[in-house]
Structures are given as C-alpha cells and as structure tokens.
Scaffold this active site. Structure first.
Site, mmCIF file in Angstrom:
data_model
loop_
_atom_site.group_PDB
_atom_site.id
_atom_site.type_symbol
_atom_site.label_atom_id
_atom_site.label_comp_id
_atom_site.label_asym_id
_atom_site.label_seq_id
_atom_site.Cartn_x
_atom_site.Cartn_y
_atom_site.Cartn_z
ATOM 1 N N ARG A 237 0.859 -1.186 0.000
ATOM 2 C CA ARG A 237 0.000 0.000 0.000
ATOM 3 C C ARG A 237 0.901 1.245 0.000
ATOM 4 O O ARG A 237 1.880 1.313 0.749
ATOM 5 C CB ARG A 237 -0.908 0.038 1.236
ATOM 6 C CG ARG A 237 -2.065 -0.946 1.209
ATOM 7 C CD ARG A 237 -3.115 -0.589 0.142
ATOM 8 N NE ARG A 237 -4.242 -1.506 0.101
ATOM 9 C CZ ARG A 237 -4.325 -2.568 -0.712
ATOM 10 N NH1 ARG A 237 -3.361 -2.849 -1.560
ATOM 11 N NH2 ARG A 237 -5.415 -3.322 -0.695
ATOM 12 N N GLU A 266 -3.437 7.422 -5.148
ATOM 13 C CA GLU A 266 -3.621 6.730 -6.426
ATOM 14 C C GLU A 266 -4.859 7.321 -7.068
ATOM 15 O O GLU A 266 -5.865 7.478 -6.374
ATOM 16 C CB GLU A 266 -3.810 5.217 -6.206
ATOM 17 C CG GLU A 266 -2.519 4.562 -5.739
ATOM 18 C CD GLU A 266 -2.653 3.056 -5.472
ATOM 19 O OE1 GLU A 266 -3.753 2.506 -5.674
ATOM 20 O OE2 GLU A 266 -1.661 2.458 -5.054
ATOM 21 N N HIS A 285 -0.660 0.069 -9.751
ATOM 22 C CA HIS A 285 -1.348 -0.889 -8.868
ATOM 23 C C HIS A 285 -1.931 -2.066 -9.674
ATOM 24 O O HIS A 285 -3.137 -2.287 -9.692
ATOM 25 C CB HIS A 285 -2.455 -0.185 -8.059
ATOM 26 C CG HIS A 285 -2.814 -0.920 -6.798
ATOM 27 N ND1 HIS A 285 -3.228 -0.297 -5.652
ATOM 28 C CD2 HIS A 285 -2.824 -2.248 -6.498
ATOM 29 C CE1 HIS A 285 -3.488 -1.192 -4.710
ATOM 30 N NE2 HIS A 285 -3.240 -2.387 -5.201
HETATM 31 C C1 DGY Z 1 -5.419 -6.298 -3.039
HETATM 32 O O1 DGY Z 1 -6.011 -7.324 -3.357
HETATM 33 O O2 DGY Z 1 -5.386 -5.884 -1.876
HETATM 34 C C2 DGY Z 1 -4.772 -5.536 -4.130
HETATM 35 O O3 DGY Z 1 -3.767 -4.713 -3.693
HETATM 36 C C3 DGY Z 1 -5.820 -4.718 -4.841
HETATM 37 O O4 DGY Z 1 -6.222 -3.676 -4.033
#
Ligand code: DGY
Length: 332
Positions: A237, A266, A285
């Site tokens: 994250r 993001e 991402h």
């Molecule tokens: C997750 O599955 O947590 C990925 O990072 C997508 O947000």
C-alpha cells in the site's frame, strides 16, 4: 435477493452470481462512486461486492447496516472499518491466497526493472534518445547473491522470497511480528529486527498490510538507516511509505532506487518527480492483474456473497469473530 457490484468483475465470478437467481446491479460508469451514491445503491440491495477503492467506513456501515454481506474483490481490507462492521455483525469477505503469486511476480518485476533502470531506458527510446553505445552509460546493478529483506513475510512475501532464492540464490531476511517457520525451513529465511532489516537488505520489499502501525513507517529516518545502494520495493500500500521522504532519499542517493506498484495518492499525478527518476519504476497498482488471478478472485468474491446471502459462514472472512457466538451466525 439483490446484489450490488461497484465494478464489473471477471466472467468466472459474474457467472456464479448470475446463475444464483439473485438480482444483480453493476455500476458501469468509468469513475468511482461518490459515498452518497454507494449508500443509495446499497439501500436497494442486500449484498455489496466492492471492487476498487470505495471507503466502507463507519458512516457507510451505519447507513447500510441491513447488508447481509460485503465481499471485497481484494485481499487488502484497509478501506473497511472492520470494527464497525463487526459491531454491526456484517461479515466482510476478502480474497487471500489466490493473488500471492501474481503480486510477488509484480514485486520481482519491479526489482529487476529498478536494478536495470528498465523503465527510464525504455523511455529513452520513446523520446528518440537511443543515441550511441557508451560502455559507461545506463548501467544497472546485479541481483545475484544479494540479500532480500522482506517486511511482512506472509503469503505474498513468501512467494517473492521463493522466486528470489530460486532465480538468484538470494539470502532472505525478514521482519514480522511472529516467525514464518515455512520460510525459515524451506528458504533459509532468518528473522531479524527492523533495524537489522534496514541495514542488511540489498533489496527491501514491503508486503505488510496498511495499519496504524505501518502507515508512513518508511520515512526519511528509516530510509537513512537503509543500506546504501539498496532498492526499496512496495507492492502493498502506498501509504506505508512517505512519498516526499522517498524522493529525498533517492535525490540524496541514500538508496539506489525504488520500485512501486502502489502510490499515495492513487492515481499518481503524471508530473510526479518519481516518474522522471532513472532508478525508479512505477506501475499503476497492477499487482494481481492477470487473467488467472482476477478470475480466481472473482470466484472467491462471488462465493463470499452467495454464502453471506444464504446465512452461511463466508469461505474467506476477515472478521472471523462474528462467528464466535453461533447464535449470531445468521444475520436476520
Ligand atoms: C489487493 O487485493 O489488496 C490488491 O492490492 C488490490 O487492491
């Protein structure tokens, strides 16, 4: 019953929902729902399948406490106020396991792309700057035999470590609250203190959840403790690292480079200075973005929805504790 989806999900999961006889509504617009729109839709539905960044906060949960289940199309659940959901006895489902390999692939990709300046070298071609061969220009660094430091050695961190040991014979160290015995036995991983992780890792890869403890943890003080010449990778994250401090660490050459699949915010602003740094690789991402993985995630999310609507225990539930008292198991 009625199910609301904040995005169209892959056919594998969609089909399960369609065949269930429930009524499905999908948000088709190419923008995120406003909080008020999400509430309005959920008031007309019994279950929510949330894919994307919609905040499932206390205000939303209070307004939509009739929901029988909320299934996330992600493993991460930092967008959800889990305590509030648990207090309201709303089961929250997620999709662990199936995306570990794909996300670790993304971390591995970023490690190589950063070490070989792949993104900036590619950009050089697009900009018409291929130029002429220079033996000393555009040099990267090699990964073979180096030390991989994993911050948060769970399922994704394990897959990343396994790839690094298999491909490059890397030594693995990690920092976790508990011990990862599987990684210790199968990969020879060694648990170290956080400071040792920073000082010894040539590649430091972040695979922890975003929590109050990890939020902003990688700041300038931490980057200063990292091994000079090291690479910072974050596929977890964006809020776990402080972006201004990361830029400073790169500008001052405290570390060699950074590979990011997650940013804060993001989407990242296209004028962000990180995007023009040669030793930086940024992706939007895409950690779990493969056909196989997204199909598998959609199936788990759909099964979580169907179980919740049937008053059954979700196959993958985050707030396990709502089942502690069996009398509470079925939400009426
Ligand atoms: C997750 O599955 O947590 C990925 O990072 C997508 O947000």
């Amino acid at each position: 019953m009625n199910i609301f989806l904040t995005r169209k999900i892959p056919q594998a999961g969609l089909q399960l929902l369609e065949q269930s006889g429930h009524t499905i509504t999908i948000w088709e617009e190419k923008r995120d729902l406003l909080p008020s729109e999400l509430i309005d839709f959920c008031l007309k539905n019994d279950a929510l399948l949330s894919a994307g960044p919609s905040k499932i906060d206390a205000a939303f949960l209070e307004a939509c406490k009739h929901l029988k289940v909320i299934a996330l199309h992600s493993v991460g659940f930092d967008q959800v106020d889990i305590a509030a959901a648990t207090a309201l006895r709303i089961p929250i489902g997620n999709t662990p396991g199936v995306l570990s390999d794909a996300t670790a692939d993304t971390a591995f990709l970023l490690m190589l792309a950063t070490s070989r300046k792949a993104f900036s070298e590619h950009k050089r071609i697009l900009e018409g700057n291929w130029g002429f061969f220079e033996p000393t220009a555009g040099l990267g660094i090699e990964i073979k035999g180096k030390t991989l430091g994993v911050f948060g050695l769970g399922s994704i961190g394990f897959e990343m470590a396994r790839k690094c040991v298999g491909a490059y014979g890397m030594k693995v160290i990690y920092h976790n609250r508990g011990n990862n015995l599987k990684a210790e036995q199968e990969l020879g991983a060694v648990k170290v203190s956080f400071d040792e992780l920073l000082a010894q890792s040539d590649i430091l890869t972040v695979h922890t959840a975003l929590t109050p403890e990890t939020k902003g943890l990688f700041d300038i003080g931490v980057f200063k403790k990292m091994k000079p010449g090291s690479i910072f990778i974050n596929t977890a994250r964006g809020a776990i690292h402080n972006e201004a401090d990361l830029i400073q660490a790169l500008e001052q050459k405290l570390i060699w480079g950074a590979g990011l699949d997650v940013t804060n915010p993001e989407p990242m602003d296209p004028s962000n200075v990180l995007l023009s740094m040669p030793n930086v690789a940024v992706l939007p991402h895409i950690g779990s973005a493969t056909v196989e993985t997204r199909n598998a995630m959609s199936v788990i999310a759909a099964r979580n929805i169907l179980a919740g609507l049937a008053g059954e225990r979700l196959p993958f539930v985050v707030n396990e504790e709502i089942y502690a008292n069996l009398k509470l198991e079925v939400k009426n």
